[in-house]
Design an enzyme around this catalytic site. Sequence first.
Site, short mmCIF file in Angstrom:
data_model
loop_
_atom_site.label_atom_id
_atom_site.label_comp_id
_atom_site.label_asym_id
_atom_site.label_seq_id
_atom_site.Cartn_x
_atom_site.Cartn_y
_atom_site.Cartn_z
N HIS A 124 -5.12 14.06 118.93
CA HIS A 124 -5.71 14.84 119.36
C HIS A 124 -5.75 15.07 121.73
O HIS A 124 -5.45 15.59 121.62
CB HIS A 124 -7.36 15.24 119.45
CG HIS A 124 -8.56 14.26 119.85
ND1 HIS A 124 -8.62 13.24 119.27
CD2 HIS A 124 -8.52 14.38 121.22
CE1 HIS A 124 -9.42 12.11 120.26
NE2 HIS A 124 -9.56 13.22 121.13
N ASP A 154 -6.38 11.01 112.76
CA ASP A 154 -6.91 11.57 114.54
C ASP A 154 -5.96 9.89 115.28
O ASP A 154 -7.05 9.33 116.02
CB ASP A 154 -7.74 11.43 114.50
CG ASP A 154 -8.09 11.83 116.44
OD1 ASP A 154 -6.67 12.05 116.87
OD2 ASP A 154 -9.04 12.23 117.11
N GLY A 226 -12.25 11.78 127.84
CA GLY A 226 -10.90 11.12 128.70
C GLY A 226 -10.83 9.90 128.40
O GLY A 226 -9.95 9.19 128.55
N ASN A 227 -12.03 9.37 127.86
CA ASN A 227 -12.49 7.77 126.99
C ASN A 227 -11.66 7.56 124.99
O ASN A 227 -10.91 6.47 124.91
CB ASN A 227 -13.32 7.61 126.79
CG ASN A 227 -14.18 6.57 127.67
OD1 ASN A 227 -14.94 6.95 128.62
ND2 ASN A 227 -13.74 5.59 127.74
N SER A 228 -11.86 8.90 124.97
CA SER A 228 -10.70 9.13 123.68
C SER A 228 -9.61 8.72 123.21
O SER A 228 -8.38 8.33 124.46
CB SER A 228 -10.15 10.38 123.42
OG SER A 228 -11.68 10.92 123.15
N GLY A 284 -5.77 11.59 91.77
CA GLY A 284 -5.88 12.91 91.10
C GLY A 284 -7.13 13.31 90.00
O GLY A 284 -7.19 13.50 89.08
N VAL A 285 -8.19 12.95 91.18
CA VAL A 285 -9.53 13.63 90.74
C VAL A 285 -9.89 14.82 92.15
O VAL A 285 -10.17 14.35 92.53
CB VAL A 285 -10.78 12.60 90.25
CG1 VAL A 285 -9.88 11.64 88.65
CG2 VAL A 285 -10.63 11.89 91.00
N ILE A 287 -14.28 14.50 92.70
CA ILE A 287 -15.36 13.74 92.57
C ILE A 287 -16.63 14.92 92.89
O ILE A 287 -16.40 15.79 94.31
CB ILE A 287 -15.34 12.24 93.41
CG1 ILE A 287 -14.63 12.88 94.17
CG2 ILE A 287 -14.37 11.77 92.08
CD1 ILE A 287 -14.73 11.49 95.37
#
EC number: 3.4.21.107
Length: 495
Positions: A124, A154, A226-228, A284-285, A287
């Site tokens: 992001h 992300d 800004g820490n992202s 392919g389930v 749940i």
Amino acid sequence: MTPQFGHFRAESGAGPLRAPMARWMIALVVLLFFSAPALARTAPDSFAELAERLLPSVVNISTTQTAEGQSGIEVPVVPPGSPFEDFFKEFFERNQPRQRQRRATSLGSGFVIDARGYVITNNHVIQDADEISVILQDESRIEAKVIGRDPKTDIAVLKVEPSDKLKPVRFGDSDVARVGDWVVAIGNPFGFGGSVTAGIISARGRDINAGPYDDFLQTDAAINRGNSGGPIFNLQGEVIGIATAIFSPSGGSIGIGFAIPANSARPVIEQLIKHGAVRRGWLGVRIQSVTDEIADTLGLKGVSGALVASVIDNGPAKKADIRAGDVILEFDGKPIDQMRKLPRIVAETEVGKAVDVKVWRGNKPVTVKVTVAALEETEEVAAATTRAPNETPKASIPGVGLAVAALNDRLRSDYGLDEDAKGLVVTGIDAGGPAAEQGIKPGDLIVEVSQEPVTTPDQMAAKVTAARESGKKSILLLIEGDAGLRFVALRLAAN
């Protein structure tokens, strides 16, 4: 320094009966001497040396994006057919100024993982950016290109070509990080690059609804805008997390920050560097969670595992004979103690790998072999149907608070059901009954009762009666509604 124990012998006396006691006391002191540091991990006197060593490896990410702005001049509205219509149209087309462009700038953080110039940040941070720059500790700015990014976790990988050799950091084992361990966050909050904060791991395995593979570490180390994309270090200077999100009513840090665990990030990063994209495993389930009531009806001790609500045709699970109603307890040797762990574990499994899957079926564990397929990045579009009123006579099922009817053409038309729909259609609900408690609605289909198909109200009534007579407190239904298939453990009220 080598510990000295000779005084025990001197003080123990000369008698032979004292010798065993002396040896026992020596062994006890040795045990305490060498085990004491492992029993408690004290806080460091300072984080200065750690910060000095790690700061050159943490970078600031600056991005710019060009956006179109409005010109500020609007064409006057005139009546259609007016003699002024053509005049104004021609005038403004000839004199309309060009739309103004503005450059939006955003800031984030990242860290170097390879001396060749690979930098890690959040997706992001760089999403939709026209230009990306990496700013080093010495304030030098280097243009970066995107190697690969993965919106689901992300994570993004950038590449720079520095003039000098970069100093990379290494990943640590996030699985051994414990709640209460000290951590250090370094990043670029609000553009103040090279900021160091410290705290502890507050919780593990947080699901914040950011994506399908949420498994965040929570920390009270100050994380702000800004820490992202910045790293979360342990006291050995290893990256155990990537700062990604905060919980804050004000937008500033209130001590609740979230980081992607290193062990979840590493396989994604490796694939992005190698392929530019991520290939994920697919079972392919569909749940759902195992509740106390469902566990009781299935004879399962505890509420661990993932209950298979439906199996997708031609998928790996279907080919391996995994069935709706199975509870997946282990996948490739990894226990599934919570339902939401299964998608992440499957996604991290190598495509094409044959793995053992332990399921609970028929009151006993069963192991099947599944070959993991690749998850296709296509969205499934499910058309919601509108449930219409119905005047079909209701067949009431005693003790569960609902009425059902066998399917016919009229009911299919009234409730917008497909031609191939199977089961019993719910035609009425007691607002205070067990069915209403479970969110069952008129128009839902009851496909199975006690894991067996039903097509008539008499079949369902007989199974409810049998369950009550056998002393069961609830009965398991397979329901198909607007949200798809799901299992419901329906409480059996008094007859």
